[in-house]
Write a protein that holds these residues in place. Structure first.
Motif, PDB file in Angstrom:
ATOM      1  N   GLY A  76       0.757  -1.176   0.013  1.00  0.00           N
ATOM      2  CA  GLY A  76      -0.138  -0.063   0.036  1.00  0.00           C
ATOM      3  C   GLY A  76       0.935   1.281  -0.146  1.00  0.00           C
ATOM      4  O   GLY A  76       0.336   2.298  -0.015  1.00  0.00           O
ATOM      5  N   SER A  77       2.141   1.279  -0.026  1.00  0.00           N
ATOM      6  CA  SER A  77       2.993   2.257   0.013  1.00  0.00           C
ATOM      7  C   SER A  77       3.669   2.490  -1.387  1.00  0.00           C
ATOM      8  O   SER A  77       3.886   1.505  -2.174  1.00  0.00           O
ATOM      9  N   THR A 143       2.296   2.366  -6.548  1.00  0.00           N
ATOM     10  CA  THR A 143       1.913   1.862  -5.372  1.00  0.00           C
ATOM     11  C   THR A 143       1.907   0.471  -5.207  1.00  0.00           C
ATOM     12  O   THR A 143       1.307  -0.238  -5.962  1.00  0.00           O
ATOM     13  N   LYS A 146      -2.027  -3.101  -2.022  1.00  0.00           N
ATOM     14  CA  LYS A 146      -2.417  -3.149  -0.526  1.00  0.00           C
ATOM     15  C   LYS A 146      -2.730  -4.492  -0.238  1.00  0.00           C
ATOM     16  O   LYS A 146      -2.178  -5.040   0.868  1.00  0.00           O
ATOM     17  N   ASN A 147      -3.308  -5.367  -0.893  1.00  0.00           N
ATOM     18  CA  ASN A 147      -3.617  -6.702  -0.862  1.00  0.00           C
ATOM     19  C   ASN A 147      -2.447  -7.707  -1.254  1.00  0.00           C
ATOM     20  O   ASN A 147      -2.640  -8.997  -1.267  1.00  0.00           O
TER      21      ASN A 147
END
Length: 229
Positions: A76-77, A143, A146-147
């Protein structure tokens, strides 16, 4: 004498137009060259790969036997990949990742393990013009999904230069593989998974293409769709 000077100038210009991707950007900091990225065969020459079936097409490191350190990044970063100059040629970008079964330092990336996480395509308008947003930028930032499950990964930069891609083998691939340890990940299932080499034949319309004349009416990005998690 004049011919020699002109020839030398052409060689210098050609060399300066090539590039490598030796650094990552994590937490806003650019890493030193070839510390978290496996040193590529072209670290001195900056010459591209043109054979999409060669072993060098994966990480371009068959001659360097590279070692690299693995850097931690959170799912997610932002994660950046930087060149040693700019992406000089008109073309497109794909970024792939592959999860290692254990330590990524000993992971070769064999088999159908690669998935696309980012791309920069061309912009067309029906045949009047074609523009390449990746041209001239020093690197790319995306990015980390996130998953994406936690674990260690290779992250592969692929900048495809298309200025002489009108004949087979004319497209130039500028490649590198970084090593990252993803933390705070999710439970996603990245895909579709592809093999590298194997993902392209070299005859894809986004690889074998004349970008100059006639101006393409549209552009098809090579490779699988992006997995965004």
């Amino acid at each position: 004498m004049l011919k020699s000077i002109v020839a030398l100038a052409a060689i210098v210009a050609s060399a300066s137009a090539h590039y490598t991707f030796p650094s990552l950007v994590v937490n806003g900091q650019t890493t030193p060259a070839w510390v978290n990225v496996r040193k590529t065969n072209n670290f001195n020459t900056q010459a591209p790969v043109t054979d999409v079936t060669s072993a060098d097409f994966r990480c371009y490191d068959t001659q360097t036997n590279p070692t690299a350190q693995t850097i931690t990044v959170s799912a997610g970063s932002p994660l950046g990949i930087m060149s040693d100059g700019t992406i000089y040629h008109p073309g497109v970008v794909n970024v792939y990742m592959a999860k290692a079964p254990g330590a990524v330092s000993s992971f070769a990336g064999d088999g159908n393990v690669w998935f696309k996480v980012y791309e920069i395509s061309a912009v067309t308008d029906g045949g009047n013009s074609i523009k390449f947003p990746a041209e001239g930028v020093p690197g790319v930032t995306f990015t980390v999904p996130k998953n994406l499950p936690s674990g260690q990964y290779l992250v592969r930069m692929e900048a495809i230069a298309l200025h002489v891609a009108q004949s087979y083998g004319g497209a130039q691939f500028y490649i590198s593989c970084g090593q990252v340890n993803v933390v705070n990940g999710g439970s996603g299932s990245p895909g579709p998974l592809v093999a590298i080499p194997g993902v392209y034949t070299g005859y894809e319309p986004g690889i074998l293409i004349n970008i100059n004349y006639p101006v393409p009416k549209n552009y098809t990005q090579p490779g699988p769709p992006v997995w965004s998690g």
